[in-house]
Design an enzyme around this catalytic site. Structure first.
Site, PDB file in Angstrom:
ATOM      1  N   LYS A  11      76.328   7.979  77.268  1.00 25.42           N
ATOM      2  CA  LYS A  11      75.448   7.588  76.163  1.00 25.42           C
ATOM      3  C   LYS A  11      76.179   6.651  75.196  1.00 25.42           C
ATOM      4  O   LYS A  11      77.416   6.512  75.266  1.00 25.42           O
ATOM      5  CB  LYS A  11      74.968   8.861  75.445  1.00 25.42           C
ATOM      6  CG  LYS A  11      74.142   9.799  76.351  1.00 25.42           C
ATOM      7  CD  LYS A  11      73.645  11.022  75.571  1.00 25.42           C
ATOM      8  CE  LYS A  11      72.794  11.932  76.443  1.00 25.42           C
ATOM      9  NZ  LYS A  11      72.182  13.031  75.652  1.00 25.42           N
ATOM     10  N   TYR A  51      63.092   9.947  79.444  1.00 27.74           N
ATOM     11  CA  TYR A  51      62.977  11.171  78.638  1.00 27.74           C
ATOM     12  C   TYR A  51      61.536  11.634  78.473  1.00 27.74           C
ATOM     13  O   TYR A  51      61.211  12.284  77.478  1.00 27.74           O
ATOM     14  CB  TYR A  51      63.631  10.943  77.274  1.00 27.74           C
ATOM     15  CG  TYR A  51      65.150  11.046  77.293  1.00 27.74           C
ATOM     16  CD1 TYR A  51      65.799  12.205  77.749  1.00 27.74           C
ATOM     17  CD2 TYR A  51      65.947  10.000  76.845  1.00 27.74           C
ATOM     18  CE1 TYR A  51      67.188  12.301  77.759  1.00 27.74           C
ATOM     19  CE2 TYR A  51      67.345  10.099  76.854  1.00 27.74           C
ATOM     20  CZ  TYR A  51      67.955  11.254  77.310  1.00 27.74           C
ATOM     21  OH  TYR A  51      69.337  11.359  77.310  1.00 27.74           O
ATOM     22  N   ASN A 118      75.949  13.760  72.453  1.00 31.94           N
ATOM     23  CA  ASN A 118      76.775  14.589  73.329  1.00 31.94           C
ATOM     24  C   ASN A 118      77.332  13.871  74.558  1.00 31.94           C
ATOM     25  O   ASN A 118      77.517  14.469  75.617  1.00 31.94           O
ATOM     26  CB  ASN A 118      75.996  15.848  73.732  1.00 31.94           C
ATOM     27  CG  ASN A 118      74.619  15.503  74.303  1.00 31.94           C
ATOM     28  OD1 ASN A 118      74.366  14.348  74.624  1.00 31.94           O
ATOM     29  ND2 ASN A 118      73.765  16.500  74.436  1.00 31.94           N
ATOM     30  N   HIS A 121      74.600  12.282  79.896  1.00 23.86           N
ATOM     31  CA  HIS A 121      73.385  12.871  80.474  1.00 23.86           C
ATOM     32  C   HIS A 121      73.677  13.187  81.935  1.00 23.86           C
ATOM     33  O   HIS A 121      74.365  12.432  82.608  1.00 23.86           O
ATOM     34  CB  HIS A 121      72.228  11.869  80.415  1.00 23.86           C
ATOM     35  CG  HIS A 121      71.081  12.256  81.322  1.00 23.86           C
ATOM     36  ND1 HIS A 121      70.102  13.142  80.929  1.00 23.86           N
ATOM     37  CD2 HIS A 121      70.795  11.914  82.606  1.00 23.86           C
ATOM     38  CE1 HIS A 121      69.249  13.315  81.932  1.00 23.86           C
ATOM     39  NE2 HIS A 121      69.648  12.584  82.963  1.00 23.86           N
ATOM     40  N   GLU A 132      64.975   9.883  88.120  1.00 22.64           N
ATOM     41  CA  GLU A 132      65.809   9.163  87.146  1.00 22.64           C
ATOM     42  C   GLU A 132      66.624   8.046  87.804  1.00 22.64           C
ATOM     43  O   GLU A 132      66.821   6.983  87.213  1.00 22.64           O
ATOM     44  CB  GLU A 132      66.740  10.164  86.447  1.00 22.64           C
ATOM     45  CG  GLU A 132      65.986  11.159  85.564  1.00 22.64           C
ATOM     46  CD  GLU A 132      66.867  12.290  85.042  1.00 22.64           C
ATOM     47  OE1 GLU A 132      68.078  12.328  85.354  1.00 22.64           O
ATOM     48  OE2 GLU A 132      66.327  13.151  84.314  1.00 22.64           O
TER      49      GLU A 132
HETATM   50  P1  IDP Z   1      70.425  17.989  78.266  1.00 29.68           P
HETATM   51  O1  IDP Z   1      70.904  16.583  77.973  1.00 29.68           O
HETATM   52  O2  IDP Z   1      71.518  18.991  78.074  1.00 29.68           O
HETATM   53  O3  IDP Z   1      69.722  18.095  79.599  1.00 29.68           O
HETATM   54  P2  IDP Z   1      67.784  18.086  77.047  1.00 29.68           P
HETATM   55  O4  IDP Z   1      67.130  19.340  76.575  1.00 29.68           O
HETATM   56  O5  IDP Z   1      67.256  17.465  78.305  1.00 29.68           O
HETATM   57  O6  IDP Z   1      69.350  18.357  77.140  1.00 29.68           O
HETATM   58  O7  IDP Z   1      67.653  17.027  75.857  1.00 29.68           O
HETATM   59  C1  IDP Z   1      67.939  15.663  76.056  1.00 29.68           C
HETATM   60  C2  IDP Z   1      68.821  15.193  74.916  1.00 29.68           C
HETATM   61  O8  IDP Z   1      68.092  15.257  73.694  1.00 29.68           O
HETATM   62  C3  IDP Z   1      70.061  16.058  74.669  1.00 29.68           C
HETATM   63  O9  IDP Z   1      71.149  15.735  75.503  1.00 29.68           O
HETATM   64  C4  IDP Z   1      70.351  15.758  73.232  1.00 29.68           C
HETATM   65  O10 IDP Z   1      70.964  14.484  73.076  1.00 29.68           O
HETATM   66  C5  IDP Z   1      68.948  15.697  72.637  1.00 29.68           C
HETATM   67  N1  IDP Z   1      68.443  17.011  72.167  1.00 29.68           N
HETATM   68  C6  IDP Z   1      67.997  18.035  72.928  1.00 29.68           C
HETATM   69  N2  IDP Z   1      67.576  19.080  72.189  1.00 29.68           N
HETATM   70  C7  IDP Z   1      67.734  18.698  70.908  1.00 29.68           C
HETATM   71  C8  IDP Z   1      67.463  19.353  69.651  1.00 29.68           C
HETATM   72  O11 IDP Z   1      66.988  20.490  69.584  1.00 29.68           O
HETATM   73  N3  IDP Z   1      67.789  18.659  68.522  1.00 29.68           N
HETATM   74  C9  IDP Z   1      68.297  17.396  68.557  1.00 29.68           C
HETATM   75  N4  IDP Z   1      68.559  16.740  69.719  1.00 29.68           N
HETATM   76  C10 IDP Z   1      68.287  17.382  70.880  1.00 29.68           C
HETATM   77 MG    MG Z   2      67.927  17.147  80.216  1.00 31.01          MG
END
Ligand code: IDP
Ligand code: MG
Length: 138
Positions: A11, A51, A118, A121, A132
């Site tokens: 990212k 997304y 974070n 992905h 994807e």
């Molecule tokens: P993942 O990347 O661990 O699969 P996902 O639930 O698919 O997590 O969410 C996609 C991305 O959206 C996350 O990596 C993070 O950057 C962001 N995200 C997910 N949940 C939250 C939240 O509750 N608050 C803020 N950002 C979030």
């Molecule tokens: Mg995800």
């Protein structure tokens, strides 16, 4: 046969902080094969597709803004059970509680932003991975 493909994204926070090499190195050291890679500035339409499951959630707009805030690196990693394997290497979504030893646990922390930054992905299932990969490598 359990050989799989997964989509990995570094990212914008990972690219900005110069962590592309670190992520690649961890994937290769683990023993997965990187079979495709490109750097791009993701536009809104590509990110909306990628997304789509999060469309309508409160962090959706901040997520799209963050993901288009700088270049990202997309890659395909291959190997037996690589989907689960890379998710384990990435660690859980929230870097504050991601296990030390994981990419998110070692390299990221809460920055106080609306969207969690974070570093990486990773696809979460065979169906997501195929969907994807088509978005970023068509
Ligand atoms: P993942 O990347 O661990 O699969 P996902 O639930 O698919 O997590 O969410 C996609 C991305 O959206 C996350 O990596 C993070 O950057 C962001 N995200 C997910 N949940 C939250 C939240 O509750 N608050 C803020 N950002 C979030
Ligand atoms: Mg995800």
């Amino acid at each position: 046969m359990s050989k799989e493909r997964t989509l990995v994204l570094v990212k914008p926070d990972g690219v900005r902080r110069g962590l592309v090499g670190e992520v690649i190195s961890r994937i290769e050291t683990k023993g997965y094969e990187i079979t495709a890679m490109r750097m791009l500035n993701a536009d809104r339409s590509i990110l909306e597709k990628h997304y789509e499951e999060h469309n309508g959630k409160p962090f959706f707009e901040p997520l799209l803004e963050f993901m288009s805030s700088g270049p990202i690196v997309a890659m395909v990693a291959e190997g037996e059970r690589v989907i689960e394997g890379f998710r384990t290497m990435a660690g859980v979504t929230d870097p504050t509680v991601a296990a030390p030893g994981s990419i998110r646990g070692d390299l990221a922390r809460d920055q106080g932003t609306k969207v969690v930054q974070n570093i990486v992905h990773g696809s979460d299932s065979v169906a997501s991975a195929e969907r994807e990969i088509k978005i970023f490598f068509s």
